[in-house]
Design a protein around this motif. Sequence first.
Motif, PDB file in Angstrom:
ATOM      1  N   ARG A  24      -0.114   0.757  -6.366  1.00 15.30           N
ATOM      2  CA  ARG A  24      -0.107   0.933  -4.590  1.00 15.30           C
ATOM      3  C   ARG A  24      -0.715   0.515  -3.651  1.00 15.30           C
ATOM      4  NH1 ARG A  24       3.989   4.899  -3.126  1.00 15.30           N
ATOM      5  NH2 ARG A  24       2.952   5.120  -1.350  1.00 15.30           N
ATOM      6  N   GLY A  25      -1.925  -0.192  -3.534  1.00 18.01           N
ATOM      7  CA  GLY A  25      -3.420  -0.401  -3.503  1.00 18.01           C
ATOM      8  C   GLY A  25      -2.338  -1.512  -2.929  1.00 18.01           C
ATOM      9  N   ARG A  26      -2.922  -2.038  -1.744  1.00 16.65           N
ATOM     10  CA  ARG A  26      -3.034  -3.527  -1.237  1.00 16.65           C
ATOM     11  C   ARG A  26      -2.988  -5.167  -1.997  1.00 16.65           C
ATOM     12  NH1 ARG A  26      -3.841  -4.618   4.764  1.00 16.65           N
ATOM     13  NH2 ARG A  26      -4.934  -6.222   4.080  1.00 16.65           N
ATOM     14  N   ARG A  28      -1.580  -9.142  -2.336  1.00 14.31           N
ATOM     15  CA  ARG A  28      -1.592 -10.579  -1.381  1.00 14.31           C
ATOM     16  C   ARG A  28      -0.417 -11.171  -2.448  1.00 14.31           C
ATOM     17  NH1 ARG A  28      -4.914 -14.547  -0.905  1.00 14.31           N
ATOM     18  NH2 ARG A  28      -5.042 -14.456  -2.788  1.00 14.31           N
ATOM     19  N   VAL A  42       0.931  -9.481   2.134  1.00 13.47           N
ATOM     20  CA  VAL A  42       0.577  -8.305   2.029  1.00 13.47           C
ATOM     21  C   VAL A  42       1.422  -7.334   2.101  1.00 13.47           C
ATOM     22  CG1 VAL A  42      -1.682  -6.838   2.388  1.00 13.47           C
ATOM     23  CG2 VAL A  42      -2.058  -9.419   2.721  1.00 13.47           C
ATOM     24  N   LEU A  43       1.236  -6.353   0.699  1.00 11.09           N
ATOM     25  CA  LEU A  43       2.647  -5.533   0.866  1.00 11.09           C
ATOM     26  C   LEU A  43       1.285  -4.039   0.014  1.00 11.09           C
ATOM     27  CD1 LEU A  43       5.045  -7.227  -1.103  1.00 11.09           C
ATOM     28  CD2 LEU A  43       4.954  -6.734   1.838  1.00 11.09           C
ATOM     29  N   ASP A  44       1.672  -3.172   0.231  1.00 11.67           N
ATOM     30  CA  ASP A  44       1.585  -2.094  -0.671  1.00 11.67           C
ATOM     31  C   ASP A  44       2.570  -1.071  -0.371  1.00 11.67           C
ATOM     32  OD1 ASP A  44       0.797  -1.126   2.374  1.00 11.67           O
ATOM     33  OD2 ASP A  44      -0.901  -0.911   2.305  1.00 11.67           O
ATOM     34  N   LYS A  45       1.991  -0.139  -1.167  1.00 17.22           N
ATOM     35  CA  LYS A  45       2.489   1.586  -1.430  1.00 17.22           C
ATOM     36  C   LYS A  45       3.631   0.833  -2.221  1.00 17.22           C
ATOM     37  CE  LYS A  45       0.151   3.735   2.736  1.00 17.22           C
ATOM     38  NZ  LYS A  45       0.598   3.828   4.014  1.00 17.22           N
ATOM     39  N   ARG A  48       4.863  -2.505  -2.039  1.00 15.65           N
ATOM     40  CA  ARG A  48       4.354  -3.666  -3.219  1.00 15.65           C
ATOM     41  C   ARG A  48       5.006  -3.104  -4.951  1.00 15.65           C
ATOM     42  NH1 ARG A  48      -1.855  -3.308  -5.870  1.00 15.65           N
ATOM     43  NH2 ARG A  48      -0.835  -4.610  -7.747  1.00 15.65           N
ATOM     44  N   ASN A  78       8.686  -8.258   6.397  1.00 14.02           N
ATOM     45  CA  ASN A  78       8.253  -9.432   5.352  1.00 14.02           C
ATOM     46  C   ASN A  78       8.594 -10.717   4.742  1.00 14.02           C
ATOM     47  OD1 ASN A  78       7.146  -6.353   4.069  1.00 14.02           O
ATOM     48  ND2 ASN A  78       5.231  -7.752   4.520  1.00 14.02           N
ATOM     49  N   LYS A 108     -10.488  -2.856  -1.320  1.00 16.51           N
ATOM     50  CA  LYS A 108     -11.075  -1.902   0.189  1.00 16.51           C
ATOM     51  C   LYS A 108     -12.270  -3.109   0.964  1.00 16.51           C
ATOM     52  CE  LYS A 108     -10.389   2.763  -2.101  1.00 16.51           C
ATOM     53  NZ  LYS A 108      -8.907   3.168  -1.179  1.00 16.51           N
TER      54      LYS A 108
END
Length: 112
Positions: A24-26, A28, A42-45, A48, A78, A108
């Motif tokens: 779930r982290g960021r 590309r 860039v996607l997360d959670k 992603r 996006n 991070k």
Amino acid sequence: MTNQLNFEPKPRWILSVRDLPNERGRARYQVTGADGQTAEIVLDKRKRQVVDALLSGELYCASTVRIGDIVFRLKEDNGLHAETKTLSNGRKYYTLQGKVQFLGPISKEGVC
């Protein structure tokens, strides 16, 4: 006599959140649209998780997981084109359109 095959995709069933990829982290992604334009996003959670799942193939989703909401947000926020299609039995499933390539996670500190 003609033997006609009616091929339908067999989307992967997502019945609960635990059926989605765990990361779930960021991260590309490079997105190339039908017009040939490319962009890096860039996607997360949950976004992603859904894109990672769609990269492995088409998805059918039980309504409790709400992938449709995320597909809509990916389009609006996006510019990623995920299409909703319908099987002959009326069930809807999701598939990516254009080319989407995973470029890697973002630490991070912002360095891959």
